[in-house]
Design a protein around this motif. Structure first.
Motif, PDB file in Angstrom:
ATOM      1  N   ILE A  15       0.806  -1.211   0.000  1.00 33.48           N
ATOM      2  CA  ILE A  15       0.000   0.000   0.000  1.00 33.48           C
ATOM      3  C   ILE A  15       0.841   1.262   0.000  1.00 33.48           C
ATOM      4  O   ILE A  15       0.438   2.284  -0.567  1.00 33.48           O
ATOM      5  CB  ILE A  15      -0.985  -0.013   1.210  1.00 33.48           C
ATOM      6  CG1 ILE A  15      -1.961   1.166   1.119  1.00 33.48           C
ATOM      7  CG2 ILE A  15      -0.211   0.025   2.515  1.00 33.48           C
ATOM      8  CD1 ILE A  15      -2.835   1.159  -0.108  1.00 33.48           C
ATOM      9  N   GLN A  16       2.037   1.244   0.603  1.00 33.37           N
ATOM     10  CA  GLN A  16       2.867   2.445   0.636  1.00 33.37           C
ATOM     11  C   GLN A  16       3.327   2.838  -0.765  1.00 33.37           C
ATOM     12  O   GLN A  16       3.455   4.028  -1.072  1.00 33.37           O
ATOM     13  CB  GLN A  16       4.076   2.233   1.558  1.00 33.37           C
ATOM     14  CG  GLN A  16       3.737   1.784   2.977  1.00 33.37           C
ATOM     15  CD  GLN A  16       2.765   2.715   3.667  1.00 33.37           C
ATOM     16  OE1 GLN A  16       2.670   3.887   3.323  1.00 33.37           O
ATOM     17  NE2 GLN A  16       2.035   2.217   4.641  1.00 33.37           N
ATOM     18  N   ARG A  18       1.561   2.391  -3.453  1.00 28.76           N
ATOM     19  CA  ARG A  18       0.371   3.017  -4.041  1.00 28.76           C
ATOM     20  C   ARG A  18       0.227   4.452  -3.545  1.00 28.76           C
ATOM     21  O   ARG A  18      -0.083   5.370  -4.319  1.00 28.76           O
ATOM     22  CB  ARG A  18      -0.867   2.192  -3.695  1.00 28.76           C
ATOM     23  CG  ARG A  18      -2.193   2.843  -4.066  1.00 28.76           C
ATOM     24  CD  ARG A  18      -2.402   2.925  -5.563  1.00 28.76           C
ATOM     25  NE  ARG A  18      -3.645   3.591  -5.891  1.00 28.76           N
ATOM     26  CZ  ARG A  18      -4.828   2.982  -5.978  1.00 28.76           C
ATOM     27  NH1 ARG A  18      -4.921   1.674  -5.738  1.00 28.76           N
ATOM     28  NH2 ARG A  18      -5.903   3.652  -6.307  1.00 28.76           N
ATOM     29  N   GLN A  19       0.450   4.670  -2.263  1.00 31.25           N
ATOM     30  CA  GLN A  19       0.358   6.022  -1.717  1.00 31.25           C
ATOM     31  C   GLN A  19       1.379   6.949  -2.372  1.00 31.25           C
ATOM     32  O   GLN A  19       1.057   8.085  -2.759  1.00 31.25           O
ATOM     33  CB  GLN A  19       0.572   5.994  -0.202  1.00 31.25           C
ATOM     34  CG  GLN A  19      -0.580   5.356   0.562  1.00 31.25           C
ATOM     35  CD  GLN A  19      -0.291   5.273   2.049  1.00 31.25           C
ATOM     36  OE1 GLN A  19       0.855   5.196   2.477  1.00 31.25           O
ATOM     37  NE2 GLN A  19      -1.339   5.283   2.849  1.00 31.25           N
ATOM     38  N   ALA A  20       2.606   6.465  -2.483  1.00 27.85           N
ATOM     39  CA  ALA A  20       3.656   7.277  -3.100  1.00 27.85           C
ATOM     40  C   ALA A  20       3.325   7.588  -4.553  1.00 27.85           C
ATOM     41  O   ALA A  20       3.529   8.721  -5.023  1.00 27.85           O
ATOM     42  CB  ALA A  20       4.992   6.553  -2.997  1.00 27.85           C
ATOM     43  N   GLU A  22       0.368   7.786  -5.936  1.00 28.07           N
ATOM     44  CA  GLU A  22      -0.727   8.752  -5.989  1.00 28.07           C
ATOM     45  C   GLU A  22      -0.228  10.164  -5.698  1.00 28.07           C
ATOM     46  O   GLU A  22      -0.662  11.131  -6.329  1.00 28.07           O
ATOM     47  CB  GLU A  22      -1.820   8.359  -4.990  1.00 28.07           C
ATOM     48  CG  GLU A  22      -2.560   7.084  -5.327  1.00 28.07           C
ATOM     49  CD  GLU A  22      -3.444   7.238  -6.556  1.00 28.07           C
ATOM     50  OE1 GLU A  22      -3.804   8.390  -6.894  1.00 28.07           O
ATOM     51  OE2 GLU A  22      -3.765   6.212  -7.175  1.00 28.07           O
ATOM     52  N   ILE A  23       0.668  10.295  -4.720  1.00 30.57           N
ATOM     53  CA  ILE A  23       1.227  11.616  -4.400  1.00 30.57           C
ATOM     54  C   ILE A  23       1.989  12.169  -5.597  1.00 30.57           C
ATOM     55  O   ILE A  23       1.830  13.336  -5.981  1.00 30.57           O
ATOM     56  CB  ILE A  23       2.152  11.528  -3.167  1.00 30.57           C
ATOM     57  CG1 ILE A  23       1.325  11.214  -1.912  1.00 30.57           C
ATOM     58  CG2 ILE A  23       2.922  12.836  -2.965  1.00 30.57           C
ATOM     59  CD1 ILE A  23       2.171  10.921  -0.685  1.00 30.57           C
ATOM     60  N   TYR A  32       9.663   9.075  -6.205  1.00 34.76           N
ATOM     61  CA  TYR A  32       9.714   7.990  -5.225  1.00 34.76           C
ATOM     62  C   TYR A  32      10.515   6.829  -5.777  1.00 34.76           C
ATOM     63  O   TYR A  32      10.732   6.702  -6.989  1.00 34.76           O
ATOM     64  CB  TYR A  32       8.315   7.541  -4.815  1.00 34.76           C
ATOM     65  CG  TYR A  32       7.602   6.666  -5.811  1.00 34.76           C
ATOM     66  CD1 TYR A  32       7.649   5.272  -5.706  1.00 34.76           C
ATOM     67  CD2 TYR A  32       6.878   7.230  -6.856  1.00 34.76           C
ATOM     68  CE1 TYR A  32       6.986   4.473  -6.620  1.00 34.76           C
ATOM     69  CE2 TYR A  32       6.212   6.432  -7.777  1.00 34.76           C
ATOM     70  CZ  TYR A  32       6.269   5.047  -7.656  1.00 34.76           C
ATOM     71  OH  TYR A  32       5.615   4.254  -8.557  1.00 34.76           O
ATOM     72  N   MET A  46       9.268   6.305   3.964  1.00 33.36           N
ATOM     73  CA  MET A  46       7.966   5.654   4.069  1.00 33.36           C
ATOM     74  C   MET A  46       8.182   4.133   3.963  1.00 33.36           C
ATOM     75  O   MET A  46       8.158   3.574   2.891  1.00 33.36           O
ATOM     76  CB  MET A  46       7.044   6.147   2.943  1.00 33.36           C
ATOM     77  CG  MET A  46       5.582   5.765   3.119  1.00 33.36           C
ATOM     78  SD  MET A  46       4.529   6.280   1.716  1.00 33.36           S
ATOM     79  CE  MET A  46       4.450   8.045   1.955  1.00 33.36           C
ATOM     80  N   THR A  64       3.872   3.947  11.285  1.00 34.46           N
ATOM     81  CA  THR A  64       2.577   3.278  11.377  1.00 34.46           C
ATOM     82  C   THR A  64       2.297   2.810  12.798  1.00 34.46           C
ATOM     83  O   THR A  64       1.257   3.123  13.380  1.00 34.46           O
ATOM     84  CB  THR A  64       2.532   2.078  10.422  1.00 34.46           C
ATOM     85  OG1 THR A  64       3.659   1.221  10.682  1.00 34.46           O
ATOM     86  CG2 THR A  64       2.589   2.547   8.976  1.00 34.46           C
ATOM     87  N   MET A  89      -0.325   7.767  11.747  1.00 34.60           N
ATOM     88  CA  MET A  89      -1.678   7.556  11.238  1.00 34.60           C
ATOM     89  C   MET A  89      -2.735   7.645  12.327  1.00 34.60           C
ATOM     90  O   MET A  89      -3.920   7.725  12.024  1.00 34.60           O
ATOM     91  CB  MET A  89      -1.784   6.199  10.548  1.00 34.60           C
ATOM     92  CG  MET A  89      -0.985   6.089   9.270  1.00 34.60           C
ATOM     93  SD  MET A  89      -1.498   4.683   8.254  1.00 34.60           S
ATOM     94  CE  MET A  89      -1.274   3.319   9.396  1.00 34.60           C
ATOM     95  N   PRO A 110      -5.676   7.437   7.474  1.00 28.43           N
ATOM     96  CA  PRO A 110      -5.913   6.806   6.168  1.00 28.43           C
ATOM     97  C   PRO A 110      -7.188   7.324   5.527  1.00 28.43           C
ATOM     98  O   PRO A 110      -8.225   7.444   6.181  1.00 28.43           O
ATOM     99  CB  PRO A 110      -6.027   5.314   6.514  1.00 28.43           C
ATOM    100  CG  PRO A 110      -5.297   5.175   7.812  1.00 28.43           C
ATOM    101  CD  PRO A 110      -5.531   6.452   8.550  1.00 28.43           C
TER     102      PRO A 110
END
Length: 221
Positions: A15-16, A18-20, A22-23, A32, A46, A64, A89, A110
């Motif tokens: 998931i990290q 995916r977060q990176a 998206e940012i 990233y 991260m 986390t 979080m 989240p």
């Protein structure tokens, strides 16, 4: 010239990443990867576990939770003390970090895409109705307009427009005549189990205390 902000990931395929991604898709000055970018002014780890020595003027750690393992706990505290900003979080993790004297701590909870995730509670109402209304039909009627509830009933006579009857949603019914009640449904064991497992919440409404059974509790209007 490198990116202004570089996100260093602990690993790929979770998931990290995916977060990176998206940012980066929203902010053109962010990059990233699994390696540091020494040209970036801001290094964002991260998670905190992938940080080594300081390489950027401003460094941020993503926390986390704190592990029970001593080595991991020690690293958690070390990085929290050394980075310029800690991102947690939840309040519980932020409180741990602040106890080290790291006051530049931010909480980013989240996110949830409410357009994509629309939870619905499947609620099963167990029992038949009577002309006296003692089974709590009025109680059910009063709450049927609450959104995000999918109603299922084991019998007929309940108020409102039901989503479905358990009789038509995989529950086998065998109507057998009885001298006292005229007709009632008889379940096989597998049908009862199916009805129970098929609903997130099971409700047996009633207006009379105990209602003649050992497991019921009245729901008052």
């Amino acid at each position: 010239m490198g990116a202004l902000v570089h996100i260093k990931l602990s690993d790929l395929g979770w998931i990290q990443e995916r977060q990176a991604r998206e940012i980066c898709s929203r902010l053109p000055y962010v990059s990233y990867g699994l390696e540091e970018d020494r040209r970036a002014r801001i290094q964002y780890y991260m998670t905190y576990g992938c940080r080594g020595e300081r390489i950027s003027p401003i460094e941020i750690g993503f926390f986390t939770h704190r592990e029970r393992d001593k080595a991991a706990r020690d690293l958690f505290e070390k990085v929290a003390r050394e980075v310029d900003v800690c991102v947690a979080m939840a309040d519980a993790t932020a409180d741990i970090i602040r106890s080290f004297g790291s006051y530049r701590t931010e909480i980013i909870s989240p996110g949830v895409d409410l357009a994509a995730f629309y939870p619905v509670v499947k609620l099963g109402v167990v029992g038949r109705t009577y002309a006296t209304g003692r089974k709590g039909e009025g109680i059910v009627s009063a709450v049927m307009d609450i959104p995000r509830i999918e109603w299922h009933f084991t019998g007929h006579g309940w108020p409102g427009h039901t989503t479905s009857s358990m009789a038509t949603s995989g529950i086998a019914w065998n109507m057998k005549p009885t001298a006292m009640f005229g007709a009632r449904a008889s379940w096989s064991e597998c049908s009862v189990i199916s009805a129970f497992n098929g609903c997130r919440v099971r409700m047996r409404p009633g207006r009379i205390t105990r209602d003649g059974t050992c497991m019921s509790k009245p729901i008052s209007e």
